[in-house]
Design an enzyme around this catalytic site. Structure first.
Site, mmCIF file in Angstrom:
data_model
loop_
_atom_site.group_PDB
_atom_site.id
_atom_site.type_symbol
_atom_site.label_atom_id
_atom_site.label_comp_id
_atom_site.label_asym_id
_atom_site.label_seq_id
_atom_site.Cartn_x
_atom_site.Cartn_y
_atom_site.Cartn_z
ATOM 1 C CE1 TYR A 143 79.327 -21.355 21.861
ATOM 2 C CE2 TYR A 143 77.726 -19.460 21.244
ATOM 3 C CZ TYR A 143 79.110 -20.356 21.110
ATOM 4 O OH TYR A 143 80.159 -19.778 20.413
ATOM 5 C CG ASP A 244 73.541 -14.590 25.636
ATOM 6 O OD1 ASP A 244 73.078 -13.874 24.597
ATOM 7 O OD2 ASP A 244 74.591 -15.383 25.490
#
Ligand code: PMP
Length: 425
Positions: A143, A244
């Protein structure tokens, strides 16, 4: 509980229908680890407002930083101007992130930080004379945000790519890592990623991953060696590595940054969420000098991004205060304490008929169910039990503020166990 009528009929909430199946609870205050609802009901917060409120709500040190900066100036454009809060924050981030990261771009949200990272990777290869390298390689169950560029590297099924066929860029998806962090490394795990890199490196700009903890795409923990192998693949096939750490950054996984579990550094790093202690939206994309120099040595010699509220001084000031608060304490000990409390408190869930798996890493606890939850029925049960826990799909998960006390943690995990025990197996 019917919610505020105007809110229910006119205001979109995240991933919700309008009007929603379940109206939102109105909050009138929040302090420490407590959220106070409009009817006076107090909840222990298990979510840290989606990973971000690490020091708890209404913290005097963060409040002071915000007020002091507001009295100086709340905002100035960042084009052609700069200011002390941004300079200090950039210095701190360069100091505390892995060594080769030394160039800081301030973005306005996590999704935008990911967009910026993707644009950096594409501009890098354009400037390096390999303009065909424009695609990304990632793993399933990831995600990275809700904007188009970020959404295109989210899990294709969870991210509902089918709704946006024709609009979303097409990227490469390797199998999600399966080897758990606490088991011996299984070299088979990396084969899918390596094979795609081998086959398509001429068109791939970067690998993008959430290191060690996949958050909103499945709350999965995986072996740090996978991240180390991904670094090796990037070096072997001329790919940049984008990590991330918007969810994992600032201690949540037990290390300040989750890539430290793997002992590697990315070429580009995205941070957000806990950066401001959850006070306001701010994110950053850090890059190595090599990435920055290559981009700026190419055409047009600039990095092509610059939002209106870039490096907002209020957000930078509160971020400086938040990082200061974190680093001046023995935060590792706090995370270990929360990890132990989550393990102990969620242990009993493993034997419940509705539960498929219980896992804990750092200050993250996950109870994976066999069936997806029915939100309109389960969410009020958590509120009645005195906790704020927001499940999605089959996942009941918590990542509480680091200031949560042991008795509050026991209350939180006890409420989860009670509510999950009431579900059908
Ligand atoms: N990346 C990760 C790993 C995230 O967890 C999130 C937020 N859940 C994002 C990116 C997007 O951040 P934002 O919601 O601030 O746009």
């Amino acid at each position: 509980m019917t919610g505020h009528p105007f809110d229910r009929d006119h205001v979109w909430h995240p991933y919700a229908a309008l009007p929603p199946a379940l109206p939102a609870w109105e909050v009138r205050g929040a302090s420490g680890v407590h959220i106070e609802l409009a009817d006076g009901h107090r909840l222990i917060d298990g979510m840290a407002s989606w990973w971000s409120v690490i020091h708890g709500y209404n913290h005097p040190v963060l409040n002071r930083a915000l007020h002091q900066q507001a009295d100086r100036f709340a905002h100035v454009m960042f084009g052609g101007l700069t200011h002390a809060p941004a300079i200090r924050l950039a210095e701190t981030l360069v100091d505390i992130t892995p060594t080769p990261l030394e160039c800081v771009f301030f973005a306005d949200s996590g999704s935008v930080a990911v967009e910026v990272a993707i644009k950096m990777a594409i501009q890098y290869w354009h400037a390096a004379g390999k303009p065909a390298k424009q695609k990304l390689l990632t793993i399933r169950n990831g995600y990275h945000g809700d904007t188009f560029g970020a959404m295109a590297v989210c899990d294709p099924v969870n991210g509902m790519h089918s709704l946006f066929t024709g609009v979303l860029p097409q990227h490469f998806f390797a199998d999600a890592p399966r080897c758990p962090p606490d088991e011996p490394w299984d070299p088979e795990d990396i084969v899918s990623l390596r094979t795609l890199a081998e086959q398509h490196h001429d068109e791939i700009a970067a690998i993008i991953l959430e290191p060690v903890v996949q958050g909103a795409g499945g709350m999965r923990f995986y072996h740090p060696q996978y991240v180390a192998e991904a670094r090796r693949i990037c070096d072997a096939f001329d790919l940049l590595l984008i990590l991330d750490e918007i969810a994992t950054g600032f201690g949540r996984s037990g290390r300040l940054f989750a890539c430290e579990h793997a002992g590697i550094a990315p070429d580009i790093l995205c941070l957000g969420k806990a950066l401001t202690g959850g006070y306001m939206t701010l994110a950053t994309t850090l890059a190595t000098r090599r990435v920055a120099d290559t981009i700026c040595g190419g055409d047009p010699g600039l990095f092509m991004h610059g939002p209106t509220f870039m490096a907002n001084p209020l957000a930078c000031a509160v971020a400086n205060a938040s990082i200061g608060l974190l680093l001046e304490q023995d935060w590792q000990a706090e995370i270990r304490r929360i990890e132990a409390g989550l393990r102990k408190g969620l242990e009993a869930c493993a034997d419940l008929p509705a539960v498929a798996d219980v896992r804990v890493m750092g200050a993250i606890g996950v109870v994976e169910l066999k069936e997806p939850v029915d939100m309109p029925s389960i969410q009020p049960r958590f509120v009645e039990a005195g906790v704020w826990v927001r499940p999605f799909g089959k996942l009941v998960y918590v990542m509480p503020p680091y200031v949560i006390r042991d008795d509050e943690l026991a209350f939180l995990t006890g409420a989860i166990t009670k509510v999950v025990a009431g579900l059908q197996g």
